[in-house]
Every structure is written in structure tokens, then in C-alpha cells.
Design a protein around this motif. Structure first.
Motif, PDB file in Angstrom:
ATOM      1  N   ARG A 116      49.447 -22.194  21.216  1.00  0.00           N
ATOM      2  CA  ARG A 116      49.051 -23.022  20.074  1.00  0.00           C
ATOM      3  C   ARG A 116      47.557 -22.902  19.776  1.00  0.00           C
ATOM      4  O   ARG A 116      46.937 -23.829  19.222  1.00  0.00           O
ATOM      5  CB  ARG A 116      49.377 -24.504  20.319  1.00  0.00           C
ATOM      6  CG  ARG A 116      50.839 -24.850  20.541  1.00  0.00           C
ATOM      7  CD  ARG A 116      51.007 -26.370  20.485  1.00  0.00           C
ATOM      8  NE  ARG A 116      52.352 -26.816  20.795  1.00  0.00           N
ATOM      9  CZ  ARG A 116      52.736 -27.308  21.987  1.00  0.00           C
ATOM     10  NH1 ARG A 116      51.842 -27.389  22.972  1.00  0.00           N
ATOM     11  NH2 ARG A 116      53.962 -27.719  22.181  1.00  0.00           N
ATOM     12  N   MET A 117      46.951 -21.798  20.141  1.00  0.00           N
ATOM     13  CA  MET A 117      45.504 -21.674  19.971  1.00  0.00           C
ATOM     14  C   MET A 117      45.100 -21.584  18.497  1.00  0.00           C
ATOM     15  O   MET A 117      43.983 -21.976  18.126  1.00  0.00           O
ATOM     16  CB  MET A 117      44.982 -20.461  20.739  1.00  0.00           C
ATOM     17  CG  MET A 117      43.473 -20.389  20.850  1.00  0.00           C
ATOM     18  SD  MET A 117      42.714 -21.806  21.713  1.00  0.00           S
ATOM     19  CE  MET A 117      42.875 -21.297  23.425  1.00  0.00           C
ATOM     20  N   ASN A 118      46.000 -21.125  17.633  1.00  0.00           N
ATOM     21  CA  ASN A 118      45.643 -21.055  16.211  1.00  0.00           C
ATOM     22  C   ASN A 118      45.391 -22.438  15.627  1.00  0.00           C
ATOM     23  O   ASN A 118      44.525 -22.610  14.764  1.00  0.00           O
ATOM     24  CB  ASN A 118      46.745 -20.345  15.424  1.00  0.00           C
ATOM     25  CG  ASN A 118      46.789 -18.858  15.716  1.00  0.00           C
ATOM     26  OD1 ASN A 118      45.954 -18.336  16.440  1.00  0.00           O
ATOM     27  ND2 ASN A 118      47.772 -18.182  15.152  1.00  0.00           N
ATOM     28  N   ALA A 119      46.144 -23.428  16.073  1.00  0.00           N
ATOM     29  CA  ALA A 119      45.925 -24.791  15.580  1.00  0.00           C
ATOM     30  C   ALA A 119      44.530 -25.278  15.952  1.00  0.00           C
ATOM     31  O   ALA A 119      43.864 -25.970  15.166  1.00  0.00           O
ATOM     32  CB  ALA A 119      46.986 -25.730  16.148  1.00  0.00           C
ATOM     33  N   LEU A 120      44.068 -24.906  17.144  1.00  0.00           N
ATOM     34  CA  LEU A 120      42.714 -25.272  17.560  1.00  0.00           C
ATOM     35  C   LEU A 120      41.677 -24.468  16.794  1.00  0.00           C
ATOM     36  O   LEU A 120      40.591 -24.971  16.482  1.00  0.00           O
ATOM     37  CB  LEU A 120      42.560 -25.063  19.064  1.00  0.00           C
ATOM     38  CG  LEU A 120      43.360 -26.042  19.916  1.00  0.00           C
ATOM     39  CD1 LEU A 120      43.455 -25.546  21.353  1.00  0.00           C
ATOM     40  CD2 LEU A 120      42.748 -27.434  19.883  1.00  0.00           C
ATOM     41  N   GLY A 121      42.012 -23.214  16.486  1.00  0.00           N
ATOM     42  CA  GLY A 121      41.114 -22.425  15.654  1.00  0.00           C
ATOM     43  C   GLY A 121      40.917 -23.064  14.293  1.00  0.00           C
ATOM     44  O   GLY A 121      39.796 -23.110  13.763  1.00  0.00           O
ATOM     45  N   ALA A 122      42.003 -23.584  13.727  1.00  0.00           N
ATOM     46  CA  ALA A 122      41.914 -24.276  12.441  1.00  0.00           C
ATOM     47  C   ALA A 122      41.081 -25.543  12.567  1.00  0.00           C
ATOM     48  O   ALA A 122      40.264 -25.867  11.696  1.00  0.00           O
ATOM     49  CB  ALA A 122      43.311 -24.596  11.927  1.00  0.00           C
ATOM     50  N   GLN A 123      41.271 -26.272  13.654  1.00  0.00           N
ATOM     51  CA  GLN A 123      40.556 -27.538  13.855  1.00  0.00           C
ATOM     52  C   GLN A 123      39.061 -27.340  14.049  1.00  0.00           C
ATOM     53  O   GLN A 123      38.244 -28.108  13.513  1.00  0.00           O
ATOM     54  CB  GLN A 123      41.143 -28.271  15.068  1.00  0.00           C
ATOM     55  CG  GLN A 123      40.476 -29.591  15.390  1.00  0.00           C
ATOM     56  CD  GLN A 123      41.079 -30.270  16.611  1.00  0.00           C
ATOM     57  OE1 GLN A 123      42.149 -29.883  17.092  1.00  0.00           O
ATOM     58  NE2 GLN A 123      40.413 -31.279  17.123  1.00  0.00           N
ATOM     59  N   TYR A 124      38.696 -26.298  14.797  1.00  0.00           N
ATOM     60  CA  TYR A 124      37.290 -26.097  15.165  1.00  0.00           C
ATOM     61  C   TYR A 124      36.606 -24.978  14.382  1.00  0.00           C
ATOM     62  O   TYR A 124      35.504 -24.573  14.726  1.00  0.00           O
ATOM     63  CB  TYR A 124      37.186 -25.812  16.660  1.00  0.00           C
ATOM     64  CG  TYR A 124      37.504 -27.003  17.528  1.00  0.00           C
ATOM     65  CD1 TYR A 124      36.577 -28.033  17.717  1.00  0.00           C
ATOM     66  CD2 TYR A 124      38.747 -27.125  18.149  1.00  0.00           C
ATOM     67  CE1 TYR A 124      36.872 -29.137  18.505  1.00  0.00           C
ATOM     68  CE2 TYR A 124      39.056 -28.216  18.944  1.00  0.00           C
ATOM     69  CZ  TYR A 124      38.123 -29.215  19.115  1.00  0.00           C
ATOM     70  OH  TYR A 124      38.417 -30.312  19.896  1.00  0.00           O
ATOM     71  N   ASN A 125      37.270 -24.473  13.349  1.00  0.00           N
ATOM     72  CA  ASN A 125      36.699 -23.404  12.533  1.00  0.00           C
ATOM     73  C   ASN A 125      36.349 -22.178  13.389  1.00  0.00           C
ATOM     74  O   ASN A 125      35.232 -21.660  13.364  1.00  0.00           O
ATOM     75  CB  ASN A 125      35.448 -23.890  11.791  1.00  0.00           C
ATOM     76  CG  ASN A 125      34.961 -22.876  10.763  1.00  0.00           C
ATOM     77  OD1 ASN A 125      35.738 -22.109  10.199  1.00  0.00           O
ATOM     78  ND2 ASN A 125      33.655 -22.846  10.521  1.00  0.00           N
ATOM     79  N   ALA A 126      37.346 -21.722  14.144  1.00  0.00           N
ATOM     80  CA  ALA A 126      37.151 -20.586  15.042  1.00  0.00           C
ATOM     81  C   ALA A 126      38.157 -19.480  14.736  1.00  0.00           C
ATOM     82  O   ALA A 126      39.329 -19.752  14.464  1.00  0.00           O
ATOM     83  CB  ALA A 126      37.301 -21.020  16.497  1.00  0.00           C
ATOM     84  N   LEU A 127      37.689 -18.246  14.787  1.00  0.00           N
ATOM     85  CA  LEU A 127      38.588 -17.096  14.734  1.00  0.00           C
ATOM     86  C   LEU A 127      39.289 -16.974  16.082  1.00  0.00           C
ATOM     87  O   LEU A 127      38.692 -17.246  17.131  1.00  0.00           O
ATOM     88  CB  LEU A 127      37.812 -15.814  14.465  1.00  0.00           C
ATOM     89  CG  LEU A 127      37.041 -15.704  13.148  1.00  0.00           C
ATOM     90  CD1 LEU A 127      36.154 -14.461  13.192  1.00  0.00           C
ATOM     91  CD2 LEU A 127      37.982 -15.645  11.968  1.00  0.00           C
ATOM     92  N   VAL A 128      40.545 -16.543  16.075  1.00  0.00           N
ATOM     93  CA  VAL A 128      41.269 -16.297  17.317  1.00  0.00           C
ATOM     94  C   VAL A 128      41.862 -14.894  17.231  1.00  0.00           C
ATOM     95  O   VAL A 128      42.656 -14.596  16.336  1.00  0.00           O
ATOM     96  CB  VAL A 128      42.383 -17.327  17.563  1.00  0.00           C
ATOM     97  CG1 VAL A 128      42.950 -17.149  18.971  1.00  0.00           C
ATOM     98  CG2 VAL A 128      41.862 -18.752  17.385  1.00  0.00           C
TER      99      VAL A 128
END
Length: 340
Positions: A116-128
Motif C-alpha cells: 500500500r505504499m502508493n497511498a502513502l506516496g499520495a499522502q506525502y507527495n512522494a514518488l514511489v
């Protein structure tokens, strides 16, 4: 006009509307190459064969301008496909880039789904970024952490992965001080290697159910290390890169003692340990150890999850090797990466 050319041009249009002009130009170049003749792989490590076609996938919901794109990167050390999660614009540039290395038999879509790292990427404005290991390079789809020719800085998979992540960071304007790596099992072992070989690239690393850099030099040595046999990482593999380590104490694939060895290899400067035992996360109990330097800064953070096997803690069971019952390793890693 062939269908591949047409699709690539549509993707270029979508990327332009999303404001990613560099990727759009790359897609146009790729479309023109495919429309004329097959593209030739590049030997120069500055050349990338991009890519970008937006794919709606259950590994990441594409909403608004969020994207989960396919790519291919060519380098003197080899070439690999990848998936890249690009968050909706929250600022002029992404805040960070996280390189995610899957385990054996997994692939980028499966790993994205399970962590589920993409959801965190969306939350924290991070590329994954999720590179894909090929079955030609390893029959089980494992990163070759146990082979001596994939443990150094200037060749093999470490050189390839570091060059890939540098290129993606530069293309999308990510601050080089905010590049991180995490992995599971063989991917965790390769993350530990990258922390050792490229401390100038990665500001912090996460190792889940993995092994320390240099734990083995061949397949028999790998099997022994996975069973908990062998000593600490050899001289020259220690690293000053900040590290967060997760391991289940019921892991029957990679012995939990390897977590201690990973911590030992990345604990330079640690002078005290703050231990928090009996923590309850989900339906599992865990112990969290903070290894701190003389100024009180955390050098390594270690999570030992009781009753957990060889699986990503707190993951989505729709993905392989994911255990929803423990602490959320993805959230804890992202927090650890970004807290400094």
C-alpha cells in the motif's frame, strides 16, 4: 500509424496536461522511434528509454492526476522495467522518492498492492519507484543479493538501481537529500547493499525480513545465512545510512537473527538503546528498539513482530507475502524516512 505509436502519443498528451513535460517529451520520442524502427538499447548510463503509458491498475487507483506508469531503464550495468507512482501535484516538486524492491516471485504490481505504499506516496507527495527483476537475471525473480558481482558500487544490480533512481529523481525534480530505499526479503537484502554501496544516494533505508549486506557470496552461503548461520557482515559493508528494520519472530524463511545483523551493520555511532516492549498493533504484539547516538538521534529503529512470518507487516492480503495483522511497516518506514 500502428497502435503502439497511437497509444504513446495519447499518453504524451495526458502527461502534458498533468504538467510533466519531460516525461511527455520522452513519450513522444519513444513513439517516434516505434513508428520508424525498433528502438535500440542504449549503453550510456545517462540514457533512459521512457516509457510512459498510464495504466489503471488495482495496485493504485488513478484519481485526478495521480498516475502509475510503466517504464524501462537502460544502463551499462543492464536494463529493467519498472512501475512509477506519481502523486497528484501538491507542490512544485515531489517531496521525496522511495525505491521499493520486491521479494522473490513478486512483481511491482503485486508489491505495490501488498505494501500500500502508493497511498502513502499520495499522502506525502512522494514518488514511489518499483523496479522489476527479470527471470533471465534470476529464475525466481529475486534480486541477486547473494552474488559477489552484485554487491559492489560500480557494477551489477546496485549500480543499475542507483542509476535508475538518480535519473527518476532528476527527471521529476526530487531533492537528492530525500531519496530512500526499502525492500522485502531478497529486496530487503538488496536495500541493505544499496545503503552500504551508495550512502551518497540514499538518505535512509528500510529492510523488511531481509539480510545484511555481504551475508553471502554464493547460493550455498545464501541458504546458510537465511537459516541464521554465519557471523556478522564482513568489514567494508557497514554503513552510516539511517535504517529501519522489520522482522517477524516466526519467520521460517529468513531467520529473525538476521535483523540483529542488519542493525549491527548500520549502528555506527549508536551509544544507547531505548526499548519499548509489549506494544500492541493490530492483533500482534511487537518490540520497538531505538538505537541512538550521543546527541539522542535515532541511528536505527528495529521492530520485532511477535508471531509474524515471512510477510510485509500491516500489508494488504490481496498482495503476496503481506500480513494485515501487525504494525503498518509502510507507514512506519515513511514516517522514519521523512522525520529528518
Amino acid at each position: 500509424m500502428n497502435s503502439q505509436f497511437s497509444q504513446l502519443m495519447k499518453d504524451a498528451t495526458a502527461l502534458t496536461r498533468a504538467g510533466d513535460l519531460q516525461a511527455a517529451m520522452a513519450a513522444i520520442s519513444t513513439a517516434l522511434a516505434h513508428g520508424a524502427k525498433p528502438a535500440q538499447p542504449a549503453a550510456d548510463d545517462r540514457v533512459i528509454d521512457v516509457e510512459a503509458r498510464v495504466i489503471e491498475s488495482d495496485a493504485a487507483a488513478v484519481t485526478g492526476t495521480e498516475q502509475f506508469v510503466c517504464g524501462h531503464f537502460s544502463h551499462r550495468a543492464g536494463a529493467r522495467d519498472y512501475r512509477l507512482f506519481i502523486p497528484a501535484a501538491q507542490a512544485d516538486k515531489p517531496r521525496a522518492l522511495v525505491l521499493m524492491l520486491h521479494g522473490c516471485t513478486q512483481n511491482p504490481d503485486d508489491f505495490a498492492r501488498g505494501t500500500r505504499m502508493n497511498a502513502l506516496g499520495a499522502q506525502y507527495n512522494a514518488l514511489v519507484l518499483y523496479p522489476a527483476q527479470t527471470r533471465q537475471a534470476n529464475a525466481q525473480g529475486c534480486w541477486n543479493w547473494f552474488k559477489h558481482n552484485h554487491q559492489g558500487r560500480d557494477r551489477g544490480e546496485p549500480a543499475l538501481l542507483a542509476a535508475m533512481v538518480r535519473h527518476i529523481a532528476e527527471t521529476h525534480g526530487v531533492d537528492p537529500a530525500h531519496i530512500y530505499v526499502a525492500g522485502l526479503s531478497a529486496g530487503g537484502a538488496m536495500a541493505a547493499i544499496l545503503a552500504s554501496t551508495h550512502p551518497d544516494v540514499f538518505a535512509a533505508a528500510g529492510v523488511h525480513s531481509g539480510l545484511p549486506a555481504g551475508a553471502a557470496r554464493d547460493l550455498p552461503g545464501a541458504l546458510a545465512a537465511m537459516q541464521g548461520q554465519g557471523g556478522h557482515a564482513p568489514a567494508g559493508t557497514q554503513s552510516s545510512v539511517r535504517m529501519i528494520v522489520f522482522h517477524g519472530d516466526a519467520d521460517a524463511t529468513v531467520h529473525p537473527s538476521n535483523a540483529e545483523r542488519v542493525v549491527a551493520a548500520h549502528g555506527a555511532g549508536a551509544v544507547r538503546v531505548d526499548e519499548h516492549a509489549g506494544l500492541r498493533h493490530g492483533t500482534r504484539t511487537c518490540t520497538r528498539r531505538l538505537h541512538k547516538d550521543a546527541q539522542g538521534r535515532v541511528v536505527t529503529e528495529q521492530w520485532r513482530v511477535q508471531g509474524a512470518g515471512h510477510a510485509w507487516s500491516g500489508g494488504d492480503p490481496a498482495g503476496s507475502y503481506a500480513d494485515a495483522r501487525g504494525p503498518d511497516a509502510s507507514a512506519e518506514m515513511m514516517r522514519f524516512f521523512l522525520e529528518r
